[in-house]
Design a protein around this motif. Structure first.
Motif, PDB file in Angstrom:
ATOM      1  N   ALA A 157      13.053 -48.603  -1.857  1.00  0.00           N
ATOM      2  CA  ALA A 157      13.592 -49.925  -1.532  1.00  0.00           C
ATOM      3  C   ALA A 157      13.191 -50.982  -2.544  1.00  0.00           C
ATOM      4  O   ALA A 157      13.818 -52.042  -2.605  1.00  0.00           O
ATOM      5  CB  ALA A 157      13.110 -50.336  -0.131  1.00  0.00           C
ATOM      6  N   ASP A 158      12.170 -50.703  -3.351  1.00  0.00           N
ATOM      7  CA  ASP A 158      11.597 -51.737  -4.212  1.00  0.00           C
ATOM      8  C   ASP A 158      11.386 -51.266  -5.649  1.00  0.00           C
ATOM      9  O   ASP A 158      10.325 -51.523  -6.231  1.00  0.00           O
ATOM     10  CB  ASP A 158      10.277 -52.212  -3.617  1.00  0.00           C
ATOM     11  CG  ASP A 158       9.335 -51.052  -3.274  1.00  0.00           C
ATOM     12  OD1 ASP A 158       9.724 -49.880  -3.481  1.00  0.00           O
ATOM     13  OD2 ASP A 158       8.204 -51.311  -2.813  1.00  0.00           O
ATOM     14  N   ALA A 180      12.319 -52.335  -8.465  1.00  0.00           N
ATOM     15  CA  ALA A 180      12.125 -53.400  -9.450  1.00  0.00           C
ATOM     16  C   ALA A 180      10.653 -53.769  -9.605  1.00  0.00           C
ATOM     17  O   ALA A 180      10.270 -54.365 -10.613  1.00  0.00           O
ATOM     18  CB  ALA A 180      12.937 -54.633  -9.068  1.00  0.00           C
ATOM     19  N   LEU A 181       9.827 -53.407  -8.639  1.00  0.00           N
ATOM     20  CA  LEU A 181       8.407 -53.741  -8.698  1.00  0.00           C
ATOM     21  C   LEU A 181       7.590 -52.725  -9.489  1.00  0.00           C
ATOM     22  O   LEU A 181       6.401 -52.952  -9.739  1.00  0.00           O
ATOM     23  CB  LEU A 181       7.840 -53.845  -7.282  1.00  0.00           C
ATOM     24  CG  LEU A 181       8.442 -54.920  -6.369  1.00  0.00           C
ATOM     25  CD1 LEU A 181       7.764 -54.889  -5.006  1.00  0.00           C
ATOM     26  CD2 LEU A 181       8.297 -56.293  -7.011  1.00  0.00           C
ATOM     27  N   THR A 240       5.390 -46.825  -1.411  1.00  0.00           N
ATOM     28  CA  THR A 240       6.126 -47.961  -1.951  1.00  0.00           C
ATOM     29  C   THR A 240       5.848 -48.074  -3.445  1.00  0.00           C
ATOM     30  O   THR A 240       4.945 -47.411  -3.980  1.00  0.00           O
ATOM     31  CB  THR A 240       5.705 -49.272  -1.271  1.00  0.00           C
ATOM     32  OG1 THR A 240       4.333 -49.558  -1.642  1.00  0.00           O
ATOM     33  CG2 THR A 240       5.813 -49.170   0.248  1.00  0.00           C
ATOM     34  N   ALA A 241       6.595 -48.938  -4.106  1.00  0.00           N
ATOM     35  CA  ALA A 241       6.352 -49.169  -5.521  1.00  0.00           C
ATOM     36  C   ALA A 241       4.928 -49.655  -5.755  1.00  0.00           C
ATOM     37  O   ALA A 241       4.277 -49.278  -6.742  1.00  0.00           O
ATOM     38  CB  ALA A 241       7.361 -50.173  -6.066  1.00  0.00           C
ATOM     39  N   ARG A 242       4.420 -50.482  -4.877  1.00  0.00           N
ATOM     40  CA  ARG A 242       3.046 -50.980  -5.036  1.00  0.00           C
ATOM     41  C   ARG A 242       2.042 -49.825  -4.960  1.00  0.00           C
ATOM     42  O   ARG A 242       1.019 -49.832  -5.659  1.00  0.00           O
ATOM     43  CB  ARG A 242       2.734 -52.030  -3.971  1.00  0.00           C
ATOM     44  CG  ARG A 242       3.574 -53.293  -4.109  1.00  0.00           C
ATOM     45  CD  ARG A 242       3.138 -54.351  -3.099  1.00  0.00           C
ATOM     46  NE  ARG A 242       4.058 -55.484  -3.079  1.00  0.00           N
ATOM     47  CZ  ARG A 242       4.046 -56.473  -3.953  1.00  0.00           C
ATOM     48  NH1 ARG A 242       3.136 -56.490  -4.919  1.00  0.00           N
ATOM     49  NH2 ARG A 242       4.920 -57.462  -3.860  1.00  0.00           N
TER      50      ARG A 242
END
Length: 211
Positions: free
Chosen positions: A168-169, A171-172, A137-139
């Motif tokens: 999916a992410d 923007a993070l 994930t972006a995180r």
């Protein structure tokens, strides 16, 4: 992007051999880096950097895996498909691994020192993580960036996160993390050259990168 923003070095951070092959093809530079030709998840990359590679290939932690087709380092969860060689037949044994461990450790100790020297240099580095199974994930990528920045304060670097499908992410993501997609080529372990070329279309490499 200005000339000063161009990348001097591209360094692969897994997932597997496709990354190494494509970066060497794109840049023309076959200088070895620590994570080249290894099979490993992002978490293993994060831990290796945060631990300064000290937990990789410790005696008593490496054993045959995948029915003897590779060696698994239990301390780092890194799978070595190319560094240990079977002495009889096609499959690795524990004796093979134990007998070759010192030489393999010496190789990766040298590669860890090369990593540190690059991180301490003025080179502008592009770290490339190929998320071959769309697991992260972006995180996760933000955490990887923070681990590198913490381990090597002052290093000039960015991250390129390549997936099979868009995240999916996005923007993070931290501003110095870019993403792209490279479709799988199921008939070619090296991956799809055209897809990788497209993913690197906006990446500016300094003239010295192609050496």
């Amino acid at each position: 992007m200005t000339a000063a923003d161009a990348y001097d070095v591209c360094v692969g951070l897994g997932y597997h051999c496709e990354t190494t092959y494509q970066l060497r093809r794109i840049t023309g530079n076959d200088s070895a880096h620590f994570f080249d030709w290894l099979d490993l998840e992002l978490e293993s990359v994060v831990e290796a950097i945060s631990e300064d590679f000290t937990h990789v290939l410790r005696p008593g932690q490496v054993e045959p895996f995948s029915d003897g087709f590779c060696a698994l380092d239990r301390g780092s969860d890194i799978r070595f498909f190319h560094d240990f060689r079977p002495t009889d037949g096609r499959l690795l044994t524990q004796n093979d691994i134990d007998g070759q461990l010192d030489s393999v450790r010496a190789k990766f100790t040298a590669l860890a020192e090369r990593w540190r020297a690059l991180a301490a240099s003025p080179a502008h580095v592009l770290y490339v993580h190929h998320d071959a199974f769309d697991e992260s994930t972006a995180r996760d990528l933000n955490r990887l960036r923070q681990v590198i920045a913490t381990a090597h304060p002052g290093q000039r670097f960015s991250l390129l996160w390549l997936r099979r499908t868009p995240p999916a992410d996005p923007a993070l993501l931290s501003p110095d993390i870019n993403w792209g997609t490279v479709a799988e080529d199921p008939d070619r372990w090296e991956g799809d050259d055209a897809q990788w070329d497209e993913a690197f279309g906006a990446v500016r490499l300094s003239p010295g990168t192609r050496s």
